[in-house]
Write a protein that holds these residues in place. Structure first.
Motif, mmCIF file in Angstrom:
data_model
loop_
_atom_site.group_PDB
_atom_site.id
_atom_site.type_symbol
_atom_site.label_atom_id
_atom_site.label_comp_id
_atom_site.label_asym_id
_atom_site.label_seq_id
_atom_site.Cartn_x
_atom_site.Cartn_y
_atom_site.Cartn_z
ATOM 1 N N HIS A 181 -5.327 4.709 5.155
ATOM 2 C CA HIS A 181 -6.098 5.956 5.137
ATOM 3 C C HIS A 181 -5.653 6.877 6.271
ATOM 4 O O HIS A 181 -5.519 8.100 6.078
ATOM 5 N N VAL A 182 -5.415 6.319 7.447
ATOM 6 C CA VAL A 182 -4.970 7.123 8.592
ATOM 7 C C VAL A 182 -3.565 7.671 8.340
ATOM 8 O O VAL A 182 -3.265 8.820 8.701
ATOM 9 N N PHE B 187 -7.169 -0.715 15.623
ATOM 10 C CA PHE B 187 -7.604 -1.135 14.291
ATOM 11 C C PHE B 187 -8.028 -2.596 14.316
ATOM 12 O O PHE B 187 -7.188 -3.499 14.453
ATOM 13 N N SER B 188 -9.322 -2.837 14.167
ATOM 14 C CA SER B 188 -9.797 -4.210 14.001
ATOM 15 C C SER B 188 -9.644 -4.633 12.543
ATOM 16 O O SER B 188 -9.564 -5.809 12.218
ATOM 17 N N ASN B 189 -9.576 -3.621 11.660
ATOM 18 C CA ASN B 189 -9.377 -3.870 10.226
ATOM 19 C C ASN B 189 -8.103 -3.147 9.797
ATOM 20 O O ASN B 189 -8.069 -1.910 9.741
ATOM 21 N N CYS C 34 -0.491 2.341 16.245
ATOM 22 C CA CYS C 34 -1.618 1.559 15.729
ATOM 23 C C CYS C 34 -1.767 0.284 16.574
ATOM 24 O O CYS C 34 -0.956 -0.648 16.451
ATOM 25 N N GLN D 220 0.792 -1.227 0.000
ATOM 26 C CA GLN D 220 0.000 0.000 0.000
ATOM 27 C C GLN D 220 0.828 1.283 0.000
ATOM 28 O O GLN D 220 0.256 2.373 -0.086
ATOM 29 N N ASN E 101 -6.794 -2.763 7.007
ATOM 30 C CA ASN E 101 -6.887 -2.059 5.725
ATOM 31 C C ASN E 101 -7.257 -0.586 5.896
ATOM 32 O O ASN E 101 -7.194 0.184 4.930
ATOM 33 N N LYS E 102 -7.622 -0.206 7.116
ATOM 34 C CA LYS E 102 -7.926 1.205 7.386
ATOM 35 C C LYS E 102 -6.680 1.993 7.761
ATOM 36 O O LYS E 102 -6.713 3.224 7.813
ATOM 37 N N ILE E 103 -5.589 1.298 8.036
ATOM 38 C CA ILE E 103 -4.355 1.979 8.444
ATOM 39 C C ILE E 103 -3.823 2.918 7.352
ATOM 40 O O ILE E 103 -3.455 4.056 7.647
ATOM 41 N N GLU F 9 -4.742 4.705 17.875
ATOM 42 C CA GLU F 9 -6.046 4.227 17.414
ATOM 43 C C GLU F 9 -6.003 2.702 17.382
ATOM 44 O O GLU F 9 -4.963 2.101 17.065
ATOM 45 N N THR G 200 -4.064 10.633 6.052
ATOM 46 C CA THR G 200 -4.691 11.744 6.774
ATOM 47 C C THR G 200 -3.712 12.421 7.728
ATOM 48 O O THR G 200 -3.605 13.655 7.761
#
Length: 619
Positions: A310-311, A302-304, A273, A140, A306-308, A300, A314
């Motif tokens: 995006h963070v 993260f249970s998922n 994370c 990613q 794949n959202k890392i 934060e 941001t």
């Protein structure tokens, strides 16, 4: 005979009485006519006076216009009659201004490029359970880089990673030094395998030590730490398997490691994370040990995973945005003469009332007149100086301003320096004075011109807001925008900027570096900044919008703002926060047009129209 004579006499007397009545009635009628004529004559005189007054007013206006034209003609004659020496002097001044403009534009470009440089490092637990995280970062990273570049096309991004394991592993740490080549980063990360890790706790300290030894050079420095297990030591966990419950095997202290990251390596943000709750106590201890300001370490769960990414994008953008907001305003390395901050209102009875002089700009009836003066490099005109009585608190009530101290004040206008002093108004006011850098020339810093320059920024912003309000008054649900009126106050040889104190929840909606507060997104304010650019025909842009949302005297909610910044084509005007055309680009890099923009028929910026992530309805 006598009887006949008597009758005759009565008849004569009756006739006489009738004649007298007739004459009296005639006289009354004439008197009424006279009064009527008098009223008509008065009315005619009044109308005549009005006509004379109107004619005189027109004559006066024409005389003033003729006088103005004569003065302008005289100036033109004077200009034509300038000596060759004077013409050469003017030419030199114009040439010098061109040199200064070019110099400032080059300086801004360098500052903007420097402000967009980002060092992004990943600190990753590389024991057996973490291969999916290593693969995610590797796969990613290009998308993450693209996400940052979308907001900041000129970003200079360098990436690095450190992988850590545990004391007994053959390779306790592996690393890739900072590089601007994503292919180099991916290739290096491809060689890292998630192996080892005998007990649950890991050698996090060696990872932090290795991160500190990376070659951090960019102005923005962001560390992302991804882990599913805590470090050694019961202090940092709630009873996981740990062969070293007393703490680090080599006696290293977390306080020293974090201090090196924050103070020596100057890492801007440390983002942790969590992949489960086992690391929560560790991060709490990290914050207690090395986060004096409270938000240096952010986190934060993260249970998922794949959202890392995006963070990461941001946080990278927000880090750059914060840096960009300070470009030209203040140097973080500068130390100021300290002041004792006292937040509460002072005891006004113990504070002396002083005499001061207050100056402010005139109000232009047409915004075009003001813009024309800016476009032709003329100063805004000033009202007549007014005397006032003033009380100023001895201590500032906040230290949050980057370059100025704010003080509570109470002010009342008085007729003159020797006139009767009116009671001081109870309306809350604030006066602001520049912070004094250690070792700098105080006289240069506190020159009157510096305070007039600050006043001009807010005066122009206020005029633009007034015109904007006319354009949106028929748009349902769209709130009005206003800026506090600012003046320059001189008291006992000291200068201040003075304005009304805003009370309420303070919110920063955007800044002059492209930042948009999505948590408090307001379509009206984003549209206002965009509109100022188009209304002024690309001459200027009012940004760095901050203040309170509160009811006005009519009870309607509106935005009460202060301390804006103005980007302007004339980069030598409107203080150092003016980033000129580069500032225009920074705004449009992140702005997406919303409903208010569309209603005002504004041209969409490079990012198009609003998509999910902004709340259009909150105008």
């Amino acid at each position: 005979m006598r009887k006949s004579q008597g009758v005759a006499m009565e008849a004569i007397q009756e006739g006489s009485r009738e004649g007298t009545c007739s004459r009296s009635s005639t006289a009354t009628n004439k008197q009424v006519e006279i009064e009527k004529l008098k009223r008509e004559l008065g009315k005619l005189k009044l109308e005549n006076d009005k006509l004379k007054s109107t004619k005189e007013a027109k004559v006066t206006t024409l005389e003033k216009e003729l006088d103005r034209l004569n003065r302008e003609n005289d100036k033109l004659k004077d200009h034509k009659s300038l000596s060759e020496t004077e013409r050469r002097r003017l030419s030199r001044l114009e040439h010098q201004a061109e040199i200064e403009t070019q110099k400032r534009m080059e300086e801004i470009k360098k500052l903007v490029l420097k402000g967009q440089a980002l060092d992004l490092a990943f600190l990753v637990d590389a024991t057996g359970s973490m291969q999916r995280i290593i693969n995610m970062v590797k796969e990613q990273i290009k998308e993450m880089a693209a996400g940052v570049k979308k907001a900041y096309p000129d970003v200079k991004l360098r990436v690095a990673f450190v992988a850590y394991r545990d004391y007994e592993d053959d390779l306790v740490t592996e690393r890739c030094e900072f590089t601007d080549q994503l292919s180099t980063f991916i290739q290096a990360l491809s060689k890292v395998d998630a192996i080892g890790g005998g007990d649950v706790a890991e050698d996090v300290f060696s990872g932090l030590q290795s991160i500190a030894s990376l070659n951090w050079t960019s102005q923005n420095r962001l560390l992302f730490h991804i882990a599913d297990a805590p470090c050694h030591g019961c202090r940092f966990h709630n009873g996981v398997t740990d062969k070293f419950p007393q703490g680090d095997k080599f006696g290293r202290r977390i306080e020293d490691l974090l201090s090196r990251l924050r103070m020596d390596r100057k890492i801007t943000k440390y983002f942790f994370c969590h992949l489960n709750k086992s690391t929560e106590k560790m991060v709490r201890e990290f914050k207690n040990a090395g986060d004096e300001i409270g938000d240096w370490i952010q986190q934060e769960l993260f249970s998922n995973i794949n959202k890392i990414p995006h963070v990461v994008v941001t946080m990278s953008r927000m880090t750059i945005q914060k840096t960009m907001s300070m470009v030209g305003a203040a140097d973080n390395a500068v130390k100021y003469v300290p002041e004792v901050v006292k937040k509460g209102q002072p005891n006004w009875e113990s504070i002396a009332t002083l005499q001061g002089q207050k100056t402010k700009h005139i109000q232009y009836s047409q915004v075009k007149e003001m813009l024309d003066r800016i476009r032709t490099k003329q100063s805004l005109e000033l009202e007549e100086v007014k005397w006032c009585s003033v009380q100023i608190a001895q201590n500032p009530f906040s230290s949050e301003g980057s370059i100025r101290w704010p003080y509570y004040a109470q002010v009342a206008t008085v007729p003159g320096p020797r006139g009767h002093t009116c009671p001081v108004s109870s309306s809350p006011m604030v006066v602001k004075r520049f912070k004094t850098p250690l070792g700098k020339d105080v006289r240069e810093l506190h020159k009157k011109e510096k305070y007039f320059e600050q006043m001009e920024v807010q005066t122009v912003s206020s005029h633009m807001a007034t015109e904007f309000n006319k354009r949106i008054q028929n748009l349902p649900g769209v709130k009005m925008v206003e800026f506090t009126e600012v003046s320059v106050l001189e008291v006992e040889g000291k200068f201040y900027n003075m304005e009304m104190l805003l009370l309420g929840k303070w919110i920063k909606y955007n800044n002059n570096g492209g930042f948009i507060n999505l948590d408090e997104y307001r379509a009206t304010l984003q549209a206002f900044t965009h509109w100022t650019y188009e209304c002024s025909d690309k001459l200027l842009m009012v940004t760095d919008l901050q203040g309170v949302l509160a009811p006005n005297s009519d009870g309607h909610m509106r935005f009460h703002l202060c301390d804006p910044a103005i980007h302007c084509a004339d980069v030598l005007r409107f203080t150092k926060t003016n980033l000129g055309p580069e500032g225009f680009k920074l705004f449009f890099n992140t702005h997406k047009c919303n409903d208010v923009c569309r209603n005002l028929k504004l041209k969409p910026g490079r990012n198009g129209v609003t998509t999910s992530g902004t709340i259009v309805g909150r105008s």
